[in-house]
Each structure stands twice: as C-alpha cells, then as structure tokens.
Design an enzyme around this catalytic site. Sequence first.
Site, short mmCIF file in Angstrom:
data_model
loop_
_atom_site.label_atom_id
_atom_site.label_comp_id
_atom_site.label_asym_id
_atom_site.label_seq_id
_atom_site.Cartn_x
_atom_site.Cartn_y
_atom_site.Cartn_z
N SER A 1 -1.54 -45.37 35.10
CA SER A 1 -0.57 -45.18 34.22
C SER A 1 0.35 -44.81 34.43
CB SER A 1 -1.16 -44.07 33.26
OG SER A 1 -1.09 -42.83 33.82
N ASP B 1 0.58 -32.73 28.11
CA ASP B 1 0.42 -33.24 29.48
C ASP B 1 1.85 -33.66 29.83
OD1 ASP B 1 0.95 -36.27 30.71
OD2 ASP B 1 0.83 -37.18 29.10
N HIS C 1 2.59 -37.98 32.92
CA HIS C 1 3.01 -38.53 32.41
C HIS C 1 4.78 -38.61 32.24
CE1 HIS C 1 -1.01 -39.07 31.27
NE2 HIS C 1 -0.68 -40.78 32.18
#
Length: 458
Positions: free
Chosen positions: A196, A437, A440
């Site tokens: 990702s 998060d 990312h």
Amino acid sequence: MEFSNFRVKSKSPSTTMQKLKWSRKKVPFFTLLVLVLLILLAFSTFHSEHSIIQFHENPHHVLNPQQASPIYVKPNLSGPDVLDRFSRCNKTIEYSGRKVASSGSGSQHSGHRRESSERCDVFSGKWVFDNASYPLYNESNCPYMSDQLACHKHGRSDLGYQHWRWQPHNCNLKRWNVKEMWEKLRNKRLMFVGDSLNRGQWISMVCLLQSVIPADKRSMSPNAPLTIFRAEEYNATVEFLWAPLLVESNSDDPVNHRLDERIIRPDSVLKHASKWEHADILVFNTYLWWRQGPVKLLWSSEENGACEELDGQEAMELAMGAWADWVSSKVDPLKKRVFFVTMSPTHLWSREWKPGSEGNCYGEKSPIDIEGYWGGGSDLPTMRSVEKILSSLNSKVYVLNITQLSEYRKDGHPSIFRKFWEPLRPEQLSNPPSYSDCIHWCLPGVPDVWNELLFHFL
Ligand SMILES: *[C@@H]1O[C@H](CO)[C@@H](O)[C@H](O)[C@H]1NC(C)=O
Ligand SMILES: *[C@@H]1O[C@H](CO)[C@@H](O)[C@H](O)[C@H]1NC(C)=O
Ligand SMILES: *[C@@H]1O[C@H](CO)[C@@H](O)[C@H](O)[C@H]1NC(C)=O
Ligand SMILES: *[C@@H]1O[C@H](CO)[C@@H](O)[C@H](O)[C@H]1NC(C)=O
Ligand SMILES: *[C@@H]1O[C@H](CO)[C@@H](O)[C@H](O)[C@H]1NC(C)=O
Ligand SMILES: *[C@@H]1O[C@H](CO)[C@@H](O)[C@H](O)[C@H]1NC(C)=O
C-alpha cells in the site's frame, strides 16, 4: 529491543469488517458462512491478536469516487496450487535451511554499480518550506485520489505538510516537469509493484501526471490486482500491481487477504513476474508486510502442504533473493529500468523524537529537524540485507533510498484525517492517537518527492 517491536495491538476485528463489506454483493452462501465463522473467531481472539495499526486497507475505495461501483475483478489464476486467503499449512516444521535455487543464467557479477551522473547524494539533504512551488498538484483536482490519503478532504486543516521541498545538500533535484515526464513515458508501461505504500506512490504519480491529459483521453481500469491508468495520446500506462511480498503469497488478493498468517511460496516469483515482465519501467517495494511475525514457507515441491517457518526478515531475504534472481536473469538494463524503493518509515512512537512523550504522529505539524534522525520503525538489519542483495545486481537496479528523507516527515501521515473503513468506537474517538494512521502518507505530500526522485533518475 523496541526497534523490532513494530506491531501495535489492534483493538478491533477490522479485517473481518472489511471482508463483510466486500461480501455484500453476490457472494455464495458458503463464503458467507465462512465469513461469519471468521468473524466469530476474530471476536473471540482479537484481544490476543496483533496486527499493524491501520495497515489494512480497502482498495475498493481507492479510485475515483465518481466511478459509482468499482468492479472487483477476481485474479484469473485459480487452480489447486495457487495460494489464497483460505490456504492453510497442513503442518509446520522447522526451517530446513533451503535456499531458492538460482536460475544461474544471468548472474553477472562483473561490471560496476552504475555511477550517478553527478557526484551528489540526492538522498541526503533537508526539507525546505516552499509554499510557492508546492504542492505540485491539488488534492481536490485529482480524480484518482484515494480516500485513505486525502487528508485535507478528511478534515486536516493544517496544510503545511503539502508545502515542503526536498533540498539535497550539494546539488538540486531536477525540477518536476510533467510534459517531460510524459515524453519519457511515451509508448511505455510504467508499473509500480508492491504494497500500500507503493500504491500511494502510484496514486501520487497518477495525480502528478493526469492534469495535462484531457478527461476523455485518459482512463483508469477497475480496481484489481493490476490497476491501469492509460493516457491515449502518449500510448502510455501507469500501473499498479498488488504484490506486497513480491513472491506468491496468501495475501495476493488486494481486498481479501489474510492478515494473521503469512504463507509464501519463496520459489514462486513467476506468478507475479508474468504480469510485470512486459513493463518498461518497474518500481518495486516490499518491507512492512514482513514485519508482522513469522512467515510460513510452502515450497512448490512440497506435496503434502507442510510449511516451514521463518522469521520475517529471513523470509524477506529469501523472497528478495528470488526476485533478484529474476532481475538478474531477465532484465536487460538497456531495455528496462528497474527501481527499488527502500523502507517507508513509520512514526508510531513520539518518544523517539520527543523524549518523554507518549503519542505518535497524531498532531504533528512539522518535520523533524535533527540531521540523521532514524526511528525504530526502519530496521537497520533489513536495510543492510537489502543493500547486499541490490549490490549483487550491479547496474540493473536503481535504489530510491527514501528512508532517511521520509524519516524526517513525522507530519506527513494521515493520522485521523482519512477514511477509516470500519466504524470507530467511542473509546477510539475519545483518544485520537489510538486509531491514527502513522504509516501511510497524505497526498499531496511525501510520496510526490519519491516520484520527483524517480523522475530525476529516469
Ligand atoms: C482466465 O481463465 C479462463 C479459465 O481458466 C481461461 O479460459 C482464460 O483464458 C483466462 N484468461 C486470462 C486473461 O488469462
Ligand atoms: C507562504 O508562507 C509565508 C510564510 O509562512 C506566508 O507569509 C505566505 O503568506 C505564504 N504564501 C502563500 C501563498 O500561502
Ligand atoms: C487548487 O485549487 C484551488 C481551488 O480550486 C485553486 O485556487 C488553486 O490555484 C489550485 N492550486 C493548484 C496548484 O492547482
Ligand atoms: C504503444 O506502446 C506499446 C508498448 O507499451 C508498443 O508496443 C506499441 O507499438 C505502441 N503503439 C504505437 C502506435 O506506437
Ligand atoms: C494435507 O494432507 C492431506 C493428507 O496427507 C492431503 O490429502 C492434502 O492434499 C494436504 N493438503 C495440501 C494443501 O497439500
Ligand atoms: C540508504 O541510505 C542509508 C542512509 O540514509 C544507508 O544507511 C543505507 O545503506 C542506504 N540503503 C541502500 C539500500 O542503499
């Protein structure tokens, strides 16, 4: 040592929720039954389960929200031998010490590592606030933006993270030029292969490139293991192949992969290579998926489903070895350019840059300004082994060594400003760091600079 303790206790059975979401459409009853059982299982064990915080994702929503319902395309690779999320090991035995057999043919150890055209390490430098030239594109103007990375859209009001330029110490980066990039891509396939983080870099590249192509001259394929952005007038594509472990694994389905048990076929890089071998420019990454506990190896010659078990780093070395073997025997550097992107850093423990504090990247608004700062999420032994493998490939692979420069960017993660695929519980909402998060990266942001580096070397 806390360095290796990358994992964070997950307090939610979120993977299962994701599967549930996926299953709303026409899914056979049996599959539903299995899912329900899995949910029950997850609820009964989630307190003991570890998984990377927010590491899972739902790429269903990655693409243009205007594409009302992205079609999910099943990989066309069924057969008894293919690993998927239902794969199990019949039993697990100790690692035998077996190595991936090298195909031999192409192992060239002659030649020198490609000299950079300038005597300057572009990966060593500092971040400079530059709101005149950054960001290079607008979050809201990119129709391919992911809801996982669109931080402004999801409520982030401090936009400083969009305005930083990477300034190497002894030279300048080549200035991003979208037309020039398209000329480089004319009649070519550029493919990103990995997890990702790599997908984030792909989305960044698509956003950087798409603005100069009229809407009716570009297209995005439905979300699938291989997703393709096309620009007609350049006869070029910018593609992303989901292959978080590079070799064949039970995590190869971008939506329905298991997070609790990794099974790989260390000697099968071919399943994915068949999809990437015709690309002209390849950008690989792999790292975080190796850092969630032991990995099971299922050798292709093993007929009874017995697996061997290995720790993540050693398993990564095996897989990278198989990948390197492919590069070594199949890549002609005059025809194909191959890049490898090093570990993307995480910012899970603020005590690493602010001793005594107990948070993570939540609330961070500016980069770290300690030259050479290195956080615990970037494993040095892994870096060493990657370096060793890449150096054996001589000039065939360019390293995009983004680890150090991204380490400084504790402010660049979405934290709470992204779409979360599972509903957040009240106790999470009352404690934002608990669901932030810090893995990312917001877009526009840090991955744009990774792409400028790619442009620089192309
Ligand atoms: C997909 O699988 C079917 C049946 O196995 C096969 O006939 C078809 O050629 C495959 N398509 C591709 C694109 O591989
Ligand atoms: C850029 O940043 C400077 C310093 O923070 C500020 O004075 C200026 O208004 C900003 N310019 C724009 C266009 O945001
Ligand atoms: C981004 O969009 C805003 C509003 O539409 C506009 O004012 C601004 O100029 C745009 N910036 C860029 C870099 O295109
Ligand atoms: C378009 O690009 C492909 C490679 O991606 C190439 O094989 C083909 O010849 C190109 N077509 C034209 C018309 O140039
Ligand atoms: C597991 O073992 C059984 C009995 O030996 C065998 O029938 C089965 O095919 C094995 N499973 C796999 C995945 O190889
Ligand atoms: C990347 O750069 C770091 C220093 O920032 C260095 O220690 C490491 O060996 C480099 N990695 C590779 C694969 O070249």
